[in-house]
Write a protein that holds these residues in place. Structure first.
Motif, PDB file in Angstrom:
ATOM      1  N   ALA A 108     -59.729  -4.469  22.684  1.00  0.00           N
ATOM      2  CA  ALA A 108     -59.571  -3.035  22.959  1.00  0.00           C
ATOM      3  C   ALA A 108     -59.451  -2.783  24.462  1.00  0.00           C
ATOM      4  CB  ALA A 108     -60.746  -2.263  22.367  1.00  0.00           C
ATOM      5  N   ARG A 192     -62.314   1.614  17.764  1.00  0.00           N
ATOM      6  CA  ARG A 192     -60.992   1.072  18.060  1.00  0.00           C
ATOM      7  C   ARG A 192     -59.888   1.909  17.409  1.00  0.00           C
ATOM      8  NH1 ARG A 192     -58.025  -3.666  19.510  1.00  0.00           N
ATOM      9  NH2 ARG A 192     -56.021  -2.731  19.992  1.00  0.00           N
ATOM     10  N   TYR A 278     -59.397   2.988  26.961  1.00  0.00           N
ATOM     11  CA  TYR A 278     -59.697   1.644  26.487  1.00  0.00           C
ATOM     12  C   TYR A 278     -61.205   1.482  26.363  1.00  0.00           C
ATOM     13  CZ  TYR A 278     -60.914   0.450  31.330  1.00  0.00           C
ATOM     14  OH  TYR A 278     -61.507   0.402  32.575  1.00  0.00           O
TER      15      TYR A 278
END
Length: 357
Positions: A108, A192, A278
């Motif tokens: 990720a 995610r 992120y």
């Protein structure tokens, strides 16, 4: 873009940002993206696109004439990723036939964030353009409203790129993959999914934000007595540049107990739906580690005189570099002859090539 056009687009866009509820653990799949980029564009069928999720397979069956556009968008996004990162330690390398970008998409990281965004942007761009060119049965030229700031004597209604349709189709085709598998709120898999959906949205918005109003004059001898205007997308390179800037300024986030993403460092501003987010720090791309998707920088060409990331000091991570003299052939002493061709000689030239140890 004109105000009225922005209003239309804002009605279509449902901000996922940091608050949307999502239900999947899937990531950008190397298998389906790899198949898409290798399938024959002219005659691509749903059978050619192995690795689609169940929802994507259904959409493929319903919109078979859209698949060449999906293919073009996937190819454009892959090439653009490799161009934008050509001078960085991670250069968006493709690894093998089983996984287009390798394990890097499973992490990720901000690189995975860019891949999601540029993939969504590539397909949205291609479908929007295909509508305008009359390649799809379910859409045509853009029907966006007249911009409020357009000169009152100018005509609005040229055949523009259909951003609205490209956005909506891509939202369905890309996001359905993320929504199909349920995960428990607060888990890393759920976080995610939120990250992927957010970055997919940022990619689609990049297409909308870089579009512009284009006008053309009509009249005798260029008198410009009549002006027609329409919505037009830029070359995909401009969208890639925009998303690369978003990559450089991506925000680190984490999942909270309520199953939503929040910024890790409260000193930073809350990311907008146009920004990339992120969760994990990037691996060390200096060292070869195929488990993490890093090919390392050994053997990479570097620029001895550059102080940037393409320079030998940074690219080679302090390991030094080798220099090799290479003789190349190139066109030289070119002359233009009236009318109308250019004549060149072929010259031999010796240059130094520097590669990381």
């Amino acid at each position: 873009m004109g105000a009225s056009f922005c209003v239309v687009v804002s009605m279509l866009i449902l901000p996922l940002a940091l608050t949307g509820a999502a239900t999947s653990t899937s990531v950008v799949s190397g298998s389906w993206m790899n198949t898409v980029t290798q399938a024959p564009e002219e005659s691509v069928t749903c059978d050619d696109l192995q690795g689609l999720s169940p929802g994507q397979s259904k959409l493929c069956t319903l919109y078979q004439d859209h698949m060449p556009g999906v293919l073009r968008g996937a190819k454009d996004s892959t090439k653009e990723c490799q161009w934008q990162f050509r001078h960085l330690r991670w250069n968006c390398s493709t690894q093998n036939e089983n996984s287009l970008f390798g394990p890097v998409v499973k992490l990720a990281t901000r690189e995975a964030a860019f891949l999601h965004a540029v993939s969504a942007a590539g397909i949205s761009h291609a479908i929007s353009r295909a509508c305008r060119e009359g390649q799809l049965s379910s859409c045509g030229c853009s029907r966006s409203g007249r911009p409020r700031d357009l000169h009152r004597d100018w005509i609005w209604g040229g055949c523009g790129d259909n951003l609205e349709y490209g956005y909506k189709f891509t939202q369905g085709f890309i996001d359905v993959r993320e929504r199909e598998r349920r995960t428990r709120k607060g888990t890393k898999g759920h976080a995610r999914t939120l990250m992927n959906l957010h970055n997919n949205e940022a990619g689609r918005r990049a297409v909308v934000r870089t579009a512009r109003v284009t006008c053309k004059c009509h009249g005798v001898s260029g008198s410009c007595s009549l002006v027609t205007c329409w919505t037009q997308l830029p070359a995909f390179r401009e969208i890639g540049d925009y998303l690369k800037d978003k990559y450089d300024g991506a925000t680190e986030v984490r999942a909270n107990r309520r199953g939503k993403l929040q910024i890790r460092d409260p000193r930073f501003n809350l990311p907008t739906p146009n920004d990339l987010v992120y969760i994990d720090e990037s691996p060390n791309y200096c060292v070869r580690n195929l488990t993490l998707g890093s090919l390392g920088t050994q053997g990479r060409i570097c620029n001895r005189t550059s102080h940037g990331m393409d320079g030998c000091r940074l690219m080679c991570c302090g390991r030094g570099y080798n220099t090799q003299k290479v003789t190349i052939r190139e066109r030289c002493e070119c002359k233009f002859h009236w009318c109308c061709y250019v004549e060149c000689k072929m010259c031999m030239k010796t240059i130094d090539i520097h590669t990381c140890k």
